[in-house]
Enzyme design. Structure first.
Site, PDB file in Angstrom:
ATOM      1  N   ARG A 164       3.259   8.971   2.471  1.00  0.00           N
ATOM      2  CA  ARG A 164       3.389   8.240   1.200  1.00  0.00           C
ATOM      3  C   ARG A 164       3.082   6.777   1.489  1.00  0.00           C
ATOM      4  NH1 ARG A 164       6.299   4.972   3.224  1.00  0.00           N
ATOM      5  NH2 ARG A 164       6.459   3.999   1.178  1.00  0.00           N
ATOM      6  N   GLY A 165       3.023   5.990   0.401  1.00  0.00           N
ATOM      7  CA  GLY A 165       2.572   4.603   0.537  1.00  0.00           C
ATOM      8  C   GLY A 165       1.088   4.571   0.173  1.00  0.00           C
ATOM      9  N   ALA A 166       0.701   3.599  -0.657  1.00  0.00           N
ATOM     10  CA  ALA A 166      -0.650   3.609  -1.243  1.00  0.00           C
ATOM     11  C   ALA A 166      -1.774   3.702  -0.196  1.00  0.00           C
ATOM     12  CB  ALA A 166      -0.812   2.384  -2.143  1.00  0.00           C
ATOM     13  N   ASP A 185       1.069  -0.519  -5.670  1.00  0.00           N
ATOM     14  CA  ASP A 185       0.331   0.744  -5.750  1.00  0.00           C
ATOM     15  C   ASP A 185      -0.917   0.625  -6.604  1.00  0.00           C
ATOM     16  OD1 ASP A 185       3.222   1.574  -5.022  1.00  0.00           O
ATOM     17  OD2 ASP A 185       1.929   3.258  -4.504  1.00  0.00           O
ATOM     18  N   ARG A 221      -1.226  12.513  -6.592  1.00  0.00           N
ATOM     19  CA  ARG A 221      -0.295  11.487  -7.100  1.00  0.00           C
ATOM     20  C   ARG A 221      -1.124  10.523  -7.956  1.00  0.00           C
ATOM     21  NH1 ARG A 221       3.934   8.853  -3.173  1.00  0.00           N
ATOM     22  NH2 ARG A 221       5.043   8.633  -5.140  1.00  0.00           N
ATOM     23  N   LYS A 232       6.894   0.484  -6.528  1.00  0.00           N
ATOM     24  CA  LYS A 232       8.073   1.358  -6.533  1.00  0.00           C
ATOM     25  C   LYS A 232       9.089   0.951  -7.589  1.00  0.00           C
ATOM     26  CE  LYS A 232       8.515   4.314  -4.817  1.00  0.00           C
ATOM     27  NZ  LYS A 232       8.235   5.595  -5.524  1.00  0.00           N
TER      28      LYS A 232
HETATM   29  O1  MRU Z   1       6.407   6.600  -3.713  1.00  0.00           O
HETATM   30  P1  MRU Z   1       5.902   5.869  -2.509  1.00  0.00           P
HETATM   31  O2  MRU Z   1       6.849   5.868  -1.362  1.00  0.00           O
HETATM   32  O3  MRU Z   1       4.523   6.342  -2.116  1.00  0.00           O
HETATM   33  O4  MRU Z   1       5.772   4.382  -3.018  1.00  0.00           O
HETATM   34  C1  MRU Z   1       5.348   3.400  -2.111  1.00  0.00           C
HETATM   35  C2  MRU Z   1       5.385   2.037  -2.676  1.00  0.00           C
HETATM   36  O5  MRU Z   1       5.688   1.814  -3.831  1.00  0.00           O
HETATM   37  C3  MRU Z   1       4.898   0.951  -1.789  1.00  0.00           C
HETATM   38  O6  MRU Z   1       5.577  -0.229  -2.065  1.00  0.00           O
HETATM   39  C4  MRU Z   1       3.408   0.736  -2.038  1.00  0.00           C
HETATM   40  O7  MRU Z   1       2.702   1.944  -1.888  1.00  0.00           O
HETATM   41  C5  MRU Z   1       2.827  -0.267  -1.139  1.00  0.00           C
HETATM   42  S1  MRU Z   1       2.808   0.387   0.487  1.00  0.00           S
HETATM   43  C6  MRU Z   1       1.962  -0.421   1.550  1.00  0.00           C
END
Ligand code: MRU
Length: 346
Positions: A47-49, A236, A90, A247
């Site tokens: 997870r994470g963009a 994101d 997603r 988030k």
């Molecule tokens: O739902 P997630 O854990 O994928 O959400 C991640 C976030 O919101 C991060 O802050 C965002 O992707 C930036 S990560 C480098």
């Protein structure tokens, strides 16, 4: 210290550090087909963009191997369909669609079908390597924003785990710390998936940067009592005007920061900037299962049968954002101009 690299391509197998198991266990999940990669993204094993963008690129590589045929038209139409399935894993983080589009463009532009799979693998590797370089550049660009003395608050997990390595907002914190600045770090738990408690706390421990965990709702009193000097989060998707999806809970932090006269920074690569959207109102917000709110790792934390709503992201209007750190520099208001410049410069 060994760098954390959560995504590894090993001779046709995609190996992901399973983020649903951390910090209790450091387990690697092995994936051999593109639908497996889609499931890993959907179930948040990765997870994470930026990390889901890199994973999506390798998913296209696996899809190309699975769907290969010497008939160019049917190969490309099969690959485009696979791209649609990967994109749907997603909806909010634009990096996923960005990576799939970049991969499909490579497949479509290669005249020799026999070369396509090798070209796709090279492109996926390039996306992964570039991501680390971009994060390190963001760290260089943003470290001056970190205070010397005082305290930084961050939300969710934006570190190596959310990228191919180094991280975005957490990378800026790390770069500030490594340049000799000393400040306290507070990180939120990030209900309900606990990316902050489980992943960010673990990463700061690995880095040797002292960080104190707080519940999400403690941020207000801490800002009000002067215990926070700045807030920095990831993103994101960022619309052309600077409105930023991140988030769930980020918007509340930004409003609290404004109310208390505290700078609010965002750190994100330009692959997170979506210039096709004029404002954040157009950003699709992922709704996740209510069971993530009513249960934690299978154990109920609410009465059985209770209804729960679980929007995974919110949108922070650009007027609350002091600056956006990108690999091409620090964008400041008016973001309509500064983001176009940064994103057009990648
Ligand atoms: O739902 P997630 O854990 O994928 O959400 C991640 C976030 O919101 C991060 O802050 C965002 O992707 C930036 S990560 C480098």
């Amino acid at each position: 210290m060994n760098e954390i690299r959560p995504i590894l391509w090993d001779d046709g197998t995609l190996k992901l550090l399973d983020q649903t198991r951390l910090p209790a266990a450091e387990e690697v999940v092995e994936i051999n087909d593109y639908r497996g990669a889609v499931a890993a993204i959907r179930d948040m094993q990765v997870r994470g963009a930026p990390a889901i963008g890199v994973t999506a690129a390798y998913a296209v590589v696996m899809a190309a191997t699975e769907l290969w045929t010497s008939d160019r038209d049917s190969f490309l139409s099969g690959l485009r369909e696979a791209g649609t399935v990967i994109n749907a894993a997603r909806p909010t983080a634009v990096n996923l669609q960005w990576a799939v589009r970049r991969m499909l463009e490579v497949a479509e532009s290669e005249p020799d079908l026999a070369q396509v799979n090798a070209r796709l693998l090279a492109e996926a590797r390039a996306i992964q390597v570039e991501d680390e370089e971009i994060n390190r550049r963001m760290g260089d660009n943003g470290r001056e924003l970190m205070p010397d003395g005082g305290a930084v608050l961050t939300h969710c997990n934006t570190g190596a785990l959310a990228t191919s390595a180094f991280g975005t907002a957490l990378g800026v914190i790390r770069a500030g710390w490594e340049s000799g600045r000393r400040f306290q770090v507070f990180n939120t738990e990030t209900r309900p998936f606990l990316q902050g408690a489980r992943l960010t706390s673990w990463e700061f421990q690995q880095l040797g940067i002292p960080a104190t965990l707080i519940v999400d709702s403690a941020a207000g009193i801490m800002m009000q009592r002067g215990q926070i000097s700045c807030v920095i989060t990831g993103a994101d998707r960022i619309a052309a005007n600077g409105d930023t999806a991140n988030k769930i809970g980020t918007y509340s932090l930004a409003v609290l920061a404004r109310e208390n006269g505290i700078p609010f920074y965002v750190a994100a690569p330009t692959s997170t900037v979506d210039l096709s959207l004029d404002s954040g109102e157009e950003i699709e917000i992922e709704q996740r299962a209510g069971s993530e709110v009513t249960h934690f790792q299978g154990t109920p934390t609410a009465p059985l049968g209770v209804e729960a709503l679980n929007p995974a992201f919110d949108v922070t209007p650009h007027r609350y954002i002091t600056a956006i750190v990108t690999e091409n520099g620090v964008a400041r208001p008016p973001f309509v101009e500064s983001l176009k410049l940064a994103a057009g410069n990648s």
